[in-house]
Enzyme design. Structure first.
Site, PDB file in Angstrom:
ATOM      1  N   VAL A 185       3.823  -0.512   4.345  1.00  0.00           N
ATOM      2  CA  VAL A 185       2.474  -0.958   4.687  1.00  0.00           C
ATOM      3  C   VAL A 185       1.966  -1.875   3.579  1.00  0.00           C
ATOM      4  O   VAL A 185       2.075  -1.561   2.393  1.00  0.00           O
ATOM      5  CB  VAL A 185       1.517   0.238   4.867  1.00  0.00           C
ATOM      6  CG1 VAL A 185       0.125  -0.251   5.254  1.00  0.00           C
ATOM      7  CG2 VAL A 185       2.058   1.209   5.911  1.00  0.00           C
ATOM      8  N   GLY A 240       8.757   2.458   7.830  1.00  0.00           N
ATOM      9  CA  GLY A 240       8.369   1.128   7.408  1.00  0.00           C
ATOM     10  C   GLY A 240       7.540   1.109   6.153  1.00  0.00           C
ATOM     11  O   GLY A 240       7.331   2.136   5.504  1.00  0.00           O
ATOM     12  N   ASP A 258       4.005  12.308  12.215  1.00  0.00           N
ATOM     13  CA  ASP A 258       4.174  12.325  10.759  1.00  0.00           C
ATOM     14  C   ASP A 258       2.857  12.703  10.079  1.00  0.00           C
ATOM     15  O   ASP A 258       2.416  12.047   9.150  1.00  0.00           O
ATOM     16  CB  ASP A 258       4.661  10.963  10.285  1.00  0.00           C
ATOM     17  CG  ASP A 258       5.321  11.020   8.915  1.00  0.00           C
ATOM     18  OD1 ASP A 258       5.694  12.120   8.469  1.00  0.00           O
ATOM     19  OD2 ASP A 258       5.452   9.957   8.284  1.00  0.00           O
ATOM     20  N   LEU A 285       0.811  -1.213   0.000  1.00  0.00           N
ATOM     21  CA  LEU A 285       0.000   0.000   0.000  1.00  0.00           C
ATOM     22  C   LEU A 285       0.843   1.261   0.000  1.00  0.00           C
ATOM     23  O   LEU A 285       0.421   2.299  -0.490  1.00  0.00           O
ATOM     24  CB  LEU A 285      -0.939   0.012   1.208  1.00  0.00           C
ATOM     25  CG  LEU A 285      -2.025  -1.054   1.233  1.00  0.00           C
ATOM     26  CD1 LEU A 285      -2.790  -1.000   2.542  1.00  0.00           C
ATOM     27  CD2 LEU A 285      -2.970  -0.873   0.057  1.00  0.00           C
ATOM     28  N   GLY A 286       2.028   1.192   0.595  1.00  0.00           N
ATOM     29  CA  GLY A 286       2.879   2.376   0.651  1.00  0.00           C
ATOM     30  C   GLY A 286       4.080   2.131   1.537  1.00  0.00           C
ATOM     31  O   GLY A 286       4.254   1.054   2.109  1.00  0.00           O
ATOM     32  N   GLY A 335       7.119   4.510   4.093  1.00  0.00           N
ATOM     33  CA  GLY A 335       7.580   5.773   4.659  1.00  0.00           C
ATOM     34  C   GLY A 335       8.906   5.564   5.349  1.00  0.00           C
ATOM     35  O   GLY A 335       9.548   4.520   5.197  1.00  0.00           O
TER      36      GLY A 335
END
Length: 144
Positions: free
Chosen positions: A23, A21, A132, A15-16, A18
């Site tokens: 996701v 970590g 964040d 999903l993404g 950053g």
């Protein structure tokens, strides 16, 4: 990903990612429930002070019960890393929405801002500091 997967969950897609970590969308094998799993970046997971703080924040987040905050289902630590399993939000990030549709109306902006601030307030009331807050981390559902 971090090189390991939680047992009991089947990954579907990323999903993404950053700074702390990545996701992954996954399905809980026993119930079929879709979830979001955040795998902590391995380098951070090896830092004992960061892992201690991550664990404490996960415990606090587990106590937050608010419709504007994604529910924490489980926190897992293993020799391979750490991960949090969270409620999957059916929506898109505010960043994706703005890229796809451009600026919103003032009313829509206030609706999203109100929901995200309500979520931050609920988290802060339970001792969780987001650290964040940005359009990539604000999820917008079909209802706004």
């Amino acid at each position: 990903m971090s090189g390991w997967e939680l047992s009991g969950y089947t990954p579907v897609r990323r999903l993404g990612a950053g700074a702390s970590g990545s996701v992954v969308l996954a399905t809980h094998d026993r119930t079929g429930t879709p979830v979001a799993i955040k795998y902590l970046v391995r380098d951070l997971g090896e830092d004992s002070s960061f892992r201690t703080a991550f664990r404490a924040e996960a415990r606090l987040l587990g106590e937050v019960d608010d419709p504007h905050v994604s529910r924490l289902y489980e926190y897992v630590e293993s020799p391979h890393g750490a991960a949090i399993v969270m409620e999957l939000v059916d929506g898109v990030s505010l960043r994706q929405m703005l890229r796809a549709h451009g600026p919103t109306t003032p009313e829509a902006a206030l609706c999203v801002l109100k929901g995200s601030l309500a979520g931050l307030a609920a988290a802060h009331a339970n001792g969780v500091v987001h650290r964040d807050y940005k359009p990539e981390n604000v999820l917008v559902t079909g209802a706004g």
